[in-house]
Design a protein around this motif. Structure first.
Motif, PDB file in Angstrom:
ATOM      1  N   SER A 134      29.497  30.789 -33.295  1.00  0.00           N
ATOM      2  CA  SER A 134      28.115  30.355 -33.473  1.00  0.00           C
ATOM      3  C   SER A 134      28.100  28.853 -33.743  1.00  0.00           C
ATOM      4  N   PRO A 135      26.962  28.199 -33.509  1.00  0.00           N
ATOM      5  CA  PRO A 135      26.891  26.760 -33.810  1.00  0.00           C
ATOM      6  C   PRO A 135      27.259  26.448 -35.257  1.00  0.00           C
ATOM      7  N   SER A 136      26.925  27.347 -36.188  1.00  0.00           N
ATOM      8  CA  SER A 136      27.215  27.094 -37.598  1.00  0.00           C
ATOM      9  C   SER A 136      28.706  27.176 -37.923  1.00  0.00           C
ATOM     10  N   SER A 137      29.496  27.738 -37.011  1.00  0.00           N
ATOM     11  CA  SER A 137      30.938  27.880 -37.263  1.00  0.00           C
ATOM     12  C   SER A 137      31.755  26.735 -36.689  1.00  0.00           C
ATOM     13  N   ALA A 138      31.099  25.745 -36.069  1.00  0.00           N
ATOM     14  CA  ALA A 138      31.836  24.690 -35.371  1.00  0.00           C
ATOM     15  C   ALA A 138      32.792  23.945 -36.285  1.00  0.00           C
ATOM     16  N   GLN A 139      32.329  23.546 -37.459  1.00  0.00           N
ATOM     17  CA  GLN A 139      33.199  22.802 -38.375  1.00  0.00           C
ATOM     18  C   GLN A 139      34.374  23.660 -38.826  1.00  0.00           C
ATOM     19  N   TYR A 140      34.106  24.932 -39.084  1.00  0.00           N
ATOM     20  CA  TYR A 140      35.168  25.845 -39.495  1.00  0.00           C
ATOM     21  C   TYR A 140      36.223  25.974 -38.400  1.00  0.00           C
ATOM     22  N   LEU A 141      35.800  26.113 -37.149  1.00  0.00           N
ATOM     23  CA  LEU A 141      36.754  26.232 -36.050  1.00  0.00           C
ATOM     24  C   LEU A 141      37.582  24.960 -35.899  1.00  0.00           C
ATOM     25  N   ARG A 142      36.941  23.822 -36.077  1.00  0.00           N
ATOM     26  CA  ARG A 142      37.699  22.564 -36.024  1.00  0.00           C
ATOM     27  C   ARG A 142      38.754  22.524 -37.113  1.00  0.00           C
ATOM     28  N   SER A 143      38.410  23.051 -38.287  1.00  0.00           N
ATOM     29  CA  SER A 143      39.370  23.025 -39.395  1.00  0.00           C
ATOM     30  C   SER A 143      40.604  23.873 -39.100  1.00  0.00           C
ATOM     31  N   LEU A 144      40.459  24.872 -38.224  1.00  0.00           N
ATOM     32  CA  LEU A 144      41.598  25.699 -37.834  1.00  0.00           C
ATOM     33  C   LEU A 144      42.414  25.078 -36.713  1.00  0.00           C
ATOM     34  N   GLY A 145      41.835  24.083 -36.031  1.00  0.00           N
ATOM     35  CA  GLY A 145      42.537  23.419 -34.941  1.00  0.00           C
ATOM     36  C   GLY A 145      41.973  23.693 -33.569  1.00  0.00           C
ATOM     37  N   ALA A 146      40.791  24.328 -33.491  1.00  0.00           N
ATOM     38  CA  ALA A 146      40.176  24.654 -32.206  1.00  0.00           C
ATOM     39  C   ALA A 146      39.088  23.652 -31.859  1.00  0.00           C
ATOM     40  N   ASP A 147      38.863  23.467 -30.576  1.00  0.00           N
ATOM     41  CA  ASP A 147      37.688  22.756 -30.097  1.00  0.00           C
ATOM     42  C   ASP A 147      36.569  23.785 -29.978  1.00  0.00           C
ATOM     43  N   PRO A 148      35.504  23.667 -30.778  1.00  0.00           N
ATOM     44  CA  PRO A 148      34.478  24.719 -30.786  1.00  0.00           C
ATOM     45  C   PRO A 148      33.545  24.641 -29.587  1.00  0.00           C
ATOM     46  N   VAL A 149      33.088  25.806 -29.152  1.00  0.00           N
ATOM     47  CA  VAL A 149      32.070  25.900 -28.109  1.00  0.00           C
ATOM     48  C   VAL A 149      31.209  27.115 -28.439  1.00  0.00           C
ATOM     49  N   ALA A 150      29.903  26.981 -28.269  1.00  0.00           N
ATOM     50  CA  ALA A 150      28.992  28.065 -28.619  1.00  0.00           C
ATOM     51  C   ALA A 150      29.116  29.206 -27.631  1.00  0.00           C
ATOM     52  N   TYR A 151      29.119  30.431 -28.160  1.00  0.00           N
ATOM     53  CA  TYR A 151      29.172  31.588 -27.274  1.00  0.00           C
ATOM     54  C   TYR A 151      27.786  31.845 -26.671  1.00  0.00           C
ATOM     55  N   GLY A 152      27.712  32.787 -25.743  1.00  0.00           N
ATOM     56  CA  GLY A 152      26.433  33.160 -25.157  1.00  0.00           C
ATOM     57  C   GLY A 152      26.268  32.658 -23.739  1.00  0.00           C
ATOM     58  N   ASP A 153      25.071  32.839 -23.192  1.00  0.00           N
ATOM     59  CA  ASP A 153      24.783  32.439 -21.825  1.00  0.00           C
ATOM     60  C   ASP A 153      25.157  30.979 -21.597  1.00  0.00           C
TER      61      ASP A 153
END
Length: 318
Positions: free
Chosen positions: A192-211
């Protein structure tokens, strides 16, 4: 049988039980006879139990429970950590006072759990907890860690890979993202958009799921996608196929797709969990703890875990 009597509660102990299958409202803390270690077994005084989606999924209804060999009355939870306080005859490799973590199918949220000294998730299994890993963290490792390790063994990632991980913010995602990064791969994680910072902290480049996910992945300044792991459904599978990833480099854990390999914790390598625990102890892999609850608040703990809004693992203290 060797036994450590300190803290032994007169033959009774607490355990979370279900008298009927259903949601969190069916869970109750009950006084039950304390289990005893038999030949080839050890008893663990549980200090923490980590929750997983499979815990409430397995006990959601009678038909699903039967598929996992569960019947009423039924325990709850699978991941645990604690200290060995009984060693049955013929049990090798463990001594009273050893810190351990492991899995015991749908009976881990309890003061005591008895597992085979050389067992499986069904009979119960234990691993030594390394120095530098606290019990709350150790209690999160077994199911999610082994599942992530099994999936990544299928993908066989390396420094030339860019992997799309669908549902990267969940419990398995915590491990999958970091293990992929340790292997040298670039990770694109959906959430989700709200998880972007959390995903970055794990080492991932975040991208929103969905259409429009495929277009968003294409729009990243990244190397071509070479692998994908779907931890939630099939969206990442379809996007990976659309972007040219071959089926043998796509993996699922929660869905069955023709031609796509699936992974589960039972197929993890024999040393997978010990390796993960060593990475945690060395500070190379971290496990965010989203929340902890006393066992008396088990219903609230399960509700949070089942909401899928917790960024990290949910742990029950005993």
């Amino acid at each position: 049988m060797q036994q450590h009597d300190e803290g032994f509660r007169g033959g009774t102990s607490r355990a979370v039980r279900l008298e009927s299958f259903g949601g969190p409202g069916a869970l109750a803390v009950q006084d039950v006879p304390a289990p005893e270690a038999g030949d080839g077994q050890i008893r663990v005084r549980v200090t923490a139990a980590g929750l997983n989606p499979m815990d409430w999924f397995m006990t959601s209804d009678a038909e699903t429970a039967a598929r996992f060999g569960l019947s009423l009355p039924c325990g709850f939870g699978t991941d645990y950590a604690g200290v060995v306080d009984q060693v049955g005859g013929g049990s090798k490799g463990y001594a009273i006072g050893d810190r351990v973590f492991g899995a015991a199918l749908s009976r881990a949220v309890a003061d005591y759990v008895v597992v085979d000294a050389d067992g499986t998730i069904v009979s119960g299994v234990a691993h030594h907890t390394p120095d530098g890993v606290d019990d709350r963290t150790a209690a999160t490792l077994s199911i999610a860690g082994s599942t992530a390790a099994a999936a990544l063994a299928i993908l066989d990632l390396g420094p030339d890979d860019t992997v799309l991980i669908g549902g990267a913010g969940g419990g398995v995602g915590v491990f999958a993202v970091q293990l992929a990064r340790i292997a040298g791969a670039r990770v694109i994680g959906t959430g989700s958009p709200s998880s972007a910072q959390y995903l970055r902290s794990l080492g991932a480049d975040p991208v929103a799921y969905g259409d429009g996910l495929a277009a968003r992945v294409r729009g990243l300044d990244a190397r071509p996608l070479t692998a994908a792991l779907d931890l939630h459904g099939t969206d990442a599978v379809h996007v990976a196929r659309e972007l040219g990833v071959p089926d043998n480099r796509i993996c699922t854990i929660a869905a069955v797709v023709d031609g796509i390999p699936a992974a589960n914790g039972a197929s993890a390598g024999p040393d997978a969990l010990e390796n993960i625990a060593r990475l945690v102890a060395a500070g190379r892999l971290r496990v965010p703890i989203a929340a902890t609850f006393p066992v008396t608040d088990i219903r609230a703990a399960v509700e949070l875990q089942a909401s899928r809004h917790a960024h990290g693992k949910v742990v029950v203290d005993l």
